[in-house]
Design an enzyme around this catalytic site. Sequence first.
Site, short mmCIF file in Angstrom:
data_model
loop_
_atom_site.label_atom_id
_atom_site.label_comp_id
_atom_site.label_asym_id
_atom_site.label_seq_id
_atom_site.Cartn_x
_atom_site.Cartn_y
_atom_site.Cartn_z
N ASP A 206 0.83 -1.21 0.00
CA ASP A 206 0.00 0.00 0.00
C ASP A 206 0.87 1.26 0.00
O ASP A 206 1.74 1.41 0.86
CB ASP A 206 -0.85 -0.03 1.27
CG ASP A 206 -1.94 1.01 1.26
OD1 ASP A 206 -2.80 0.94 0.37
OD2 ASP A 206 -1.92 1.90 2.13
N GLU A 260 1.95 -0.44 -4.85
CA GLU A 260 0.96 0.54 -5.28
C GLU A 260 1.72 1.85 -5.51
O GLU A 260 2.02 2.57 -4.56
CB GLU A 260 -0.14 0.73 -4.23
CG GLU A 260 -1.24 1.61 -4.77
CD GLU A 260 -2.16 2.16 -3.72
OE1 GLU A 260 -1.74 2.26 -2.56
OE2 GLU A 260 -3.31 2.46 -4.05
O1 ISL Z 1 -6.11 8.22 -5.12
C1 ISL Z 1 -6.54 8.21 -3.99
C2 ISL Z 1 -6.48 9.41 -3.10
O2 ISL Z 1 -7.47 10.32 -3.55
C3 ISL Z 1 -7.13 6.98 -3.46
O3 ISL Z 1 -7.55 6.18 -4.52
C4 ISL Z 1 -6.19 6.20 -2.60
O4 ISL Z 1 -6.11 6.86 -1.37
C5 ISL Z 1 -4.75 6.06 -3.12
O5 ISL Z 1 -4.77 5.47 -4.38
C6 ISL Z 1 -3.97 5.17 -2.11
O6 ISL Z 1 -4.71 3.98 -1.92
C7 ISL Z 1 -4.30 3.10 -0.86
O7 ISL Z 1 -4.03 3.79 0.35
C8 ISL Z 1 -5.12 4.37 1.06
C9 ISL Z 1 -6.41 3.54 1.10
O8 ISL Z 1 -7.50 4.40 1.43
C10 ISL Z 1 -6.68 2.90 -0.24
O9 ISL Z 1 -7.83 2.05 -0.15
C11 ISL Z 1 -5.45 2.11 -0.63
O10 ISL Z 1 -5.67 1.38 -1.84
C12 ISL Z 1 -4.62 4.57 2.48
O11 ISL Z 1 -4.18 3.33 2.98
#
Ligand code: ISL
Length: 565
Positions: A206, A260
Amino acid sequence: MSTASPEHPTWWKEATVYQIYPRSFKDSNGDGLGDIPGIIEKLDYLSTLGINVIWLSPHFDSPNVDNGYDIRDYRKVLKEFGSMADFDQLLSEMKQREMRLVIDLVVNHSSDEHEWFEQSRQSKDNPYRDFYIWRDGNSDGGPPNNYASFFSGSAWSKDDRTGQYYLHYFADKQPDLNWENPSVREEVYSLMKFWLDKGVAGFRMDVIPLISKQPDMPELTPEQLHAPEYAYANGPHLHDYLQEMNREVLSKYDVMTVGEAFGITYAETPALVGRDRNELNMIFHFDLVRLDRDGWRKTEWTLPELKEINRNIYEADYGEGGWGTTFLTNHDNPRAVSHFGNDSAEWRELSAKALATMMFTLKGTPYVYQGDELGMTNFPLERIDDYQDIEVKRAWQEEVVSGQVSAEEFLESYAQTSRDNARTPMQWSAESQAGFTTADTPWFAVNPNYRDINAENQQDNPLSVYHFYRQLIALRRATPALIYGDYHDLAPQDPNVYSYTRALGDQHYMVAINFTEEEQEAALPSDASVVGVSLSNYPDEQSPQQDAQVIQLQPWQAVVVTISA
Ligand code: ISL
Ligand code: CA
């Protein structure tokens, strides 16, 4: 027929990954919330589909401020999801089906209810103080700088006990961990080994590019604030930390890692995924799923823009022997068929199959998000009370309640882009609550179209989206050219048709996808002709004929053909 053998064949390059959002997948005990025994019930469904890797969104103990992306105990299963025995049972049931489990590593931040933060906030000299990022306020007592949270507001919250501010890129209940502290890194490596020693086959990491913070934390400019992830990502020690993680943990196991890559540019990509970098195996880029976004606002997109993004991604991911991913959505994005296809009754199934054809024949490991194999659509989000996502609720406060934006404009945009569109319960059957739960009120409303769109009425229909996914997964697995082959875009500027070739040795495939409701045509490469049809989302009589020089495409028709070199 001899096909060139790929240089570095690897199981995670050949795999098809299926993402499960556990709270919305299947409820086994009637409490309205998905759980691990529910996943075990559906393993045969996934095995029949041809899935061999599952990415499980966070299953850990959490107060669920961000639906599990706020972890309170990294070694404990959320009690509503089941017990550690259930988790071990899931692992062994998956092994029996030759499936691997990849879990979600959320270590840029923890929950503020984690024991580490409970300690850290006690006092400035608490041994855990430096597990997080604390700073004094600025001269007039405000936050240390103008860093913004992705969930609106400042990325700093003041803690009264010590009068200092702590950093949180996301919710105030998701304090950022201080990776400069070797004790933090040791704790992370230890928890990774805990799950790997149980038999987990890897991690989705993440927002991993955010873990190394800029040391002096300068004020952000207005344009940086528009998309702060680029200012927050790729700090000075990101590669040191990832290479240390690889040395200390990952190199000791046969695992896969997918980062990610929130905030990573194309230029910064090879340093993360290059084969000799010993950092990550692959990353998710967000340019494609966010090509029609301006902040939270929905904008328009064109097919040439999408093709250009893929060209840039391939140059970045594969430049130095790296690898990549291909996906159309996840738990943070709207449903694929509503976003890129046409989810009207007339075109939903055809366009869902067309989009799947694109995903499974482009380069990279494909990631299917739960329900997209059924052609599930966005949810009819009308009022702010229909939303569950903290990101939307906090944006509503900041944008609408503050008077900056009209409720209509806000809701019109978020109805199309909200993460909640992908978080409604899986639609298993036409029974009440789509067979997701026996409870009268699931944790989140079921899409009212579940009677038409559900797994049960598709499993027995050979022409269903589900079976088309099954055929595509089988085709990709059986075709090295679609996994390892070169990619060449045949018509980068064509606004209606996406056509490209995949070639490996003497295996030559062409894919042509009509993204419109009108008939179109796709030109073959010069002096090539159609040898055979591998797959089409239209019945045979409308598939390309042998020796065709041009492929006629019906509305939303997608074809995979073998061509003469
Ligand atoms: O783009 C974004 C911010 O507006 C969201 O799609 C997301 O916060 C970002 O892509 C990071 O996502 C990941 O970390 C976040 C969580 O809320 C998301 O579900 C996760 O996929 C914090 O852990
Ligand atoms: Ca349950």
